[in-house]
Design a protein around this motif. Structure first.
Motif, PDB file in Angstrom:
ATOM      1  N   CYS A  59       0.829  -1.208   0.000  1.00 17.59           N
ATOM      2  CA  CYS A  59       0.000   0.000   0.000  1.00 17.59           C
ATOM      3  C   CYS A  59       0.865   1.260   0.000  1.00 17.59           C
ATOM      4  O   CYS A  59       1.679   1.468   0.898  1.00 17.59           O
ATOM      5  CB  CYS A  59      -0.939  -0.006   1.207  1.00 17.59           C
ATOM      6  SG  CYS A  59      -2.005   1.449   1.302  1.00 17.59           S
ATOM      7  N   ILE A  60       0.655   2.096  -1.001  1.00 19.31           N
ATOM      8  CA  ILE A  60       1.462   3.304  -1.168  1.00 19.31           C
ATOM      9  C   ILE A  60       1.249   4.328  -0.056  1.00 19.31           C
ATOM     10  O   ILE A  60       2.070   5.213   0.126  1.00 19.31           O
ATOM     11  CB  ILE A  60       1.203   3.965  -2.536  1.00 19.31           C
ATOM     12  CG1 ILE A  60      -0.291   4.270  -2.703  1.00 19.31           C
ATOM     13  CG2 ILE A  60       1.745   3.112  -3.659  1.00 19.31           C
ATOM     14  CD1 ILE A  60      -0.651   5.117  -3.899  1.00 19.31           C
ATOM     15  N   LEU A  61       0.157   4.189   0.697  1.00 23.34           N
ATOM     16  CA  LEU A  61      -0.080   5.119   1.806  1.00 23.34           C
ATOM     17  C   LEU A  61       0.660   4.688   3.066  1.00 23.34           C
ATOM     18  O   LEU A  61       0.678   5.422   4.050  1.00 23.34           O
ATOM     19  CB  LEU A  61      -1.581   5.239   2.084  1.00 23.34           C
ATOM     20  CG  LEU A  61      -2.402   5.863   0.965  1.00 23.34           C
ATOM     21  CD1 LEU A  61      -3.868   5.969   1.375  1.00 23.34           C
ATOM     22  CD2 LEU A  61      -1.860   7.222   0.566  1.00 23.34           C
ATOM     23  N   ASN A  62       1.277   3.525   3.045  1.00 21.92           N
ATOM     24  CA  ASN A  62       2.016   3.038   4.211  1.00 21.92           C
ATOM     25  C   ASN A  62       3.496   3.400   4.168  1.00 21.92           C
ATOM     26  O   ASN A  62       4.284   2.851   4.927  1.00 21.92           O
ATOM     27  CB  ASN A  62       1.872   1.515   4.329  1.00 21.92           C
ATOM     28  CG  ASN A  62       0.508   1.121   4.825  1.00 21.92           C
ATOM     29  OD1 ASN A  62      -0.178   1.901   5.468  1.00 21.92           O
ATOM     30  ND2 ASN A  62       0.096  -0.084   4.504  1.00 21.92           N
ATOM     31  N   ILE A  63       3.868   4.304   3.308  1.00 19.59           N
ATOM     32  CA  ILE A  63       5.261   4.731   3.199  1.00 19.59           C
ATOM     33  C   ILE A  63       5.375   6.145   3.770  1.00 19.59           C
ATOM     34  O   ILE A  63       4.700   7.057   3.318  1.00 19.59           O
ATOM     35  CB  ILE A  63       5.744   4.713   1.734  1.00 19.59           C
ATOM     36  CG1 ILE A  63       5.509   3.343   1.099  1.00 19.59           C
ATOM     37  CG2 ILE A  63       7.208   5.135   1.638  1.00 19.59           C
ATOM     38  CD1 ILE A  63       6.210   2.193   1.750  1.00 19.59           C
ATOM     39  N   TYR A  64       6.246   6.289   4.748  1.00 19.07           N
ATOM     40  CA  TYR A  64       6.490   7.599   5.369  1.00 19.07           C
ATOM     41  C   TYR A  64       7.538   8.304   4.510  1.00 19.07           C
ATOM     42  O   TYR A  64       8.711   8.353   4.844  1.00 19.07           O
ATOM     43  CB  TYR A  64       6.985   7.402   6.806  1.00 19.07           C
ATOM     44  CG  TYR A  64       6.585   8.488   7.772  1.00 19.07           C
ATOM     45  CD1 TYR A  64       6.672   9.829   7.434  1.00 19.07           C
ATOM     46  CD2 TYR A  64       6.149   8.167   9.047  1.00 19.07           C
ATOM     47  CE1 TYR A  64       6.322  10.817   8.335  1.00 19.07           C
ATOM     48  CE2 TYR A  64       5.796   9.148   9.962  1.00 19.07           C
ATOM     49  CZ  TYR A  64       5.877  10.464   9.600  1.00 19.07           C
ATOM     50  OH  TYR A  64       5.525  11.447  10.490  1.00 19.07           O
TER      51      TYR A  64
END
Length: 191
Positions: free
Chosen positions: A164-169
């Motif tokens: 998931c691309i939203l799980n990358i800080y």
């Protein structure tokens, strides 16, 4: 603005799913808790510009400058009542240009359609699906052929394979090489 409104008003099923993916991932959970923003006011563009070529920060700033775009143009959510879901859609909007950077896609119509295919697979947001499906109507026959035979299959494979691309800080990964981040996320090298 109307695309943003469409994303908010049709994302009632996809947004909770994205939020749950973030809640069940250590980095995604931290993002939900800390709620970082990607804005010009939060970016040290001079420092990012000084990073080595190939790093996420350097390539992101290069993308912004080359395409004359800004993360500040992303409209804040107006039609999502839940504060956490509003942040999820805001985060999605703010990482859109990072998707261009990671996927190696320009901001022309062809590049936007490819990014929308990747985002549609990743997020399930109806707005992305519509953009992926109807964006190509303005493309030439030659570009449609490249899109159908090379770019869309690659975007779909990468979208399915990637975490998931939203799980990358992203803000804590500016020094990381783009190639390394692609590999970590599961994005195949661009064709």
């Amino acid at each position: 603005d109307m695309v943003a409104v469409l994303g908010e008003t049709t994302g009632c099923l996809a947004l909770p799913n994205l939020r749950d993916k973030m809640k069940h991932h250590p980095e995604g959970y931290r993002i939900l808790q800390e709620r970082p923003r990607i804005r010009l006011s939060t970016l040290d563009t001079a420092r990012l510009r000084g990073l080595p070529d190939g790093t996420l920060g350097r390539e992101y700033v290069r993308f912004l400058e080359d395409n004359k775009v800004s993360p500040d143009t992303r409209m804040p959510p107006k039609f999502v009542d839940d504060e956490e879901l509003a942040y999820v859609i805001q985060r999605y909007r703010e990482v859109h240009d990072l998707m261009h950077t990671l996927l190696g896609m320009p901001t022309n119509m062809l590049g936007e359609v490819v990014v929308k295919w990747f985002e549609a697979i990743q997020t399930g947001l109806p707005m992305c699906v519509l953009g992926a499906a109807f964006g190509p109507v303005r493309l030439s026959t030659r570009k449609l052929q490249v899109l159908a035979t090379e770019l869309v299959p690659w975007a779909i494979r990468s979208g399915r394979n990637a975490s998931c691309i939203l799980n990358i800080y992203y803000e804590q990964r500016w020094e990381q090489p783009v190639e390394s981040l692609r590999e970590e996320i599961g994005i195949f090298p661009p064709p």
